[in-house]
Design an enzyme around this catalytic site. Structure first.
Site, short mmCIF file in Angstrom:
data_model
loop_
_atom_site.label_atom_id
_atom_site.label_comp_id
_atom_site.label_asym_id
_atom_site.label_seq_id
_atom_site.Cartn_x
_atom_site.Cartn_y
_atom_site.Cartn_z
N GLY A 78 0.83 -1.21 0.00
CA GLY A 78 0.00 0.00 0.00
C GLY A 78 0.85 1.25 0.00
O GLY A 78 0.50 2.25 0.62
N ASN A 127 1.24 -2.28 5.37
CA ASN A 127 0.51 -1.02 5.53
C ASN A 127 -0.79 -0.96 4.76
O ASN A 127 -1.68 -0.17 5.11
CB ASN A 127 1.45 0.12 5.09
CG ASN A 127 0.73 1.43 4.88
OD1 ASN A 127 0.49 2.16 5.85
ND2 ASN A 127 0.34 1.74 3.65
N LYS A 181 -8.41 -3.41 12.66
CA LYS A 181 -7.21 -2.72 13.16
C LYS A 181 -6.84 -3.22 14.56
O LYS A 181 -5.66 -3.33 14.90
CB LYS A 181 -7.45 -1.20 13.15
CG LYS A 181 -7.60 -0.62 11.74
CD LYS A 181 -6.27 -0.51 11.06
CE LYS A 181 -6.24 -1.02 9.66
NZ LYS A 181 -4.94 -0.89 9.01
N SER A 207 1.69 3.13 -2.66
CA SER A 207 1.56 4.01 -3.83
C SER A 207 1.03 5.38 -3.48
O SER A 207 1.12 6.31 -4.27
CB SER A 207 0.65 3.36 -4.88
OG SER A 207 -0.67 3.23 -4.39
N ILE A 209 -4.27 11.56 9.64
CA ILE A 209 -3.12 11.89 8.81
C ILE A 209 -3.59 12.50 7.49
O ILE A 209 -4.54 11.99 6.89
CB ILE A 209 -2.28 10.62 8.52
CG1 ILE A 209 -1.94 9.88 9.82
CG2 ILE A 209 -1.02 10.97 7.73
CD1 ILE A 209 -1.18 10.67 10.86
N VAL A 248 -2.93 -7.60 -1.63
CA VAL A 248 -2.61 -8.33 -0.40
C VAL A 248 -3.66 -9.38 -0.04
O VAL A 248 -3.44 -10.19 0.86
CB VAL A 248 -2.38 -7.39 0.81
CG1 VAL A 248 -1.17 -6.50 0.59
CG2 VAL A 248 -3.63 -6.59 1.16
N ALA A 260 -12.49 -3.34 14.05
CA ALA A 260 -12.19 -4.74 14.42
C ALA A 260 -10.93 -5.22 13.69
O ALA A 260 -10.09 -5.92 14.27
CB ALA A 260 -13.38 -5.63 14.08
N TYR A 278 -13.86 -1.93 10.24
CA TYR A 278 -12.50 -1.37 10.18
C TYR A 278 -11.82 -1.41 11.56
O TYR A 278 -10.66 -1.85 11.70
CB TYR A 278 -12.58 0.08 9.67
CG TYR A 278 -11.26 0.80 9.62
CD1 TYR A 278 -10.32 0.52 8.63
CD2 TYR A 278 -10.91 1.75 10.59
CE1 TYR A 278 -9.11 1.18 8.59
CE2 TYR A 278 -9.70 2.42 10.55
CZ TYR A 278 -8.81 2.13 9.55
OH TYR A 278 -7.59 2.78 9.51
N SER A 306 -4.13 1.48 13.63
CA SER A 306 -4.84 2.76 13.70
C SER A 306 -5.19 3.01 15.16
O SER A 306 -5.23 2.08 15.96
CB SER A 306 -6.12 2.70 12.86
OG SER A 306 -6.88 3.88 13.00
#
Ligand code: NAP
Length: 254
Positions: A14, A88, A158, A16, A187, A62, A156, A154, A140
């Protein structure tokens, strides 16, 4: 610290755009040999060219062990091995629990959590051969520490990465491989620009350091975990959020 990463072979999944590109850039500037993986190989290669320092891009999803295996073989062919894996790649589509389908859930879990497992499994044979094997996961604050509407799956995924990390750190210690995680707050990425200035202002208001993070903030933390000097640090989660998780209430930010 940066000297010990010089010449090391690093993979950033990840990489790019967004945080992954920032991680790749920090490692490349520090003299590492960086391979960027993402689903779109052309975008990975473009990012690598903009970073320079010999970085290159490859296509690999992935969620596909076969695609990862092919990409890893190519990295090993070009760089002679793998010393650092920055797992990542991640997605964060928002769907409220009441509307969430099983397929919404699986898509996020397959990418964020199983994708972490797939990436580690593919790189592991080569990390074992390194004398400084390092795995750095991008988790995160959402999930391990906080919640946010739309992100049950999401969060769960992380939090799951940290469960994975703790046992992996114990098992892989036998090979001198460390496994740690960076936990970004808010970010600035290309995606955030689409959320608009009001969203950005509201997020800044909740952060004691009164700014959003930049990808390099995460890159420097990942670089520390990957360094020789962090060789006695494993199974740890580092929050990089400008203090966002600290206030007990809105009054605490006054
Ligand atoms: P982003 O800007 O959307 O970038 C995501 C990267 O992952 C891209 O390179 C994308 O490239 C790649 N990717 C997505 N699905 C993939 C897959 N199945 N296989 C391989 N690559 C894939 O996201 P970001 O904000 O930088 O987030 C990166 C990581 O940081 C994620 O794990 C996220 O959970 C975490 N994070 C972000 C924030 C934040 O504020 N931005 C906060 C906390 C945690 P392709 O589309 O070409 O595949």
């Amino acid at each position: 610290m940066t000297h010990s990463i010089h010449g090391r072979s690093v993979i950033v999944t990840g990489g790019s755009k967004g945080i992954g590109k920032g991680i790749a850039d920090v490692f490349a500037q520090a003299g590492a040999r960086v391979a960027i993986l993402s689903r779109h190989g052309d975008e990975a290669e473009l990012a690598a060219q903009s970073i320079g320092h010999g970085a290159f891009g490859l296509a690999a999803d992935v969620t596909s062990p076969d695609a990862l295996e092919r990409a890893i073989q190519e990295v090993v062919k070009r760089q002679g091995g793998i010393d650092v894996l920055c797992a990542n790649a991640g997605i964060f589509p928002a769907t409220r629990l009441e509307d969430m389908t099983s397929s919404n859930w699986d898509h996020v879990m397959d990418t964020n959590l199983k994708g972490t497992f797939n990436s580690v499994k593919a790189a592991l044979p080569y990390l074992k051969q390194s004398n400084q094997g390092r795995i750095v996961l991008t988790s995160s604050i959402t999930g391990p520490v906080t919640g946010y509407p739309g992100w049950t799956h999401y969060g769960a995924s992380k939090a799951g990465q940290l469960g994975f990390m703790r046992t992996a750190a114990i098992e892989l210690a036998a090979y001198g491989i460390t496994v740690n995680a960076v936990l970004p707050g808010n970010i600035v990425t290309e995606g955030l620009a689409e959320a608009g200035p009001d969203y950005e202002a509201s997020m800044v208001a909740s952060i004691p350091l009164r700014r959003l993070g930049v990808a390099a903030d995460i890159g420097h933390a990942a670089l520390y975990f990957a360094s020789r000097e962090a060789g006695y640090v494993t199974g740890q989660a580092l929050i990089i959020d400008g203090g966002q998780v600290l206030p007990e209430s809105l009054q605490a930010l006054a």
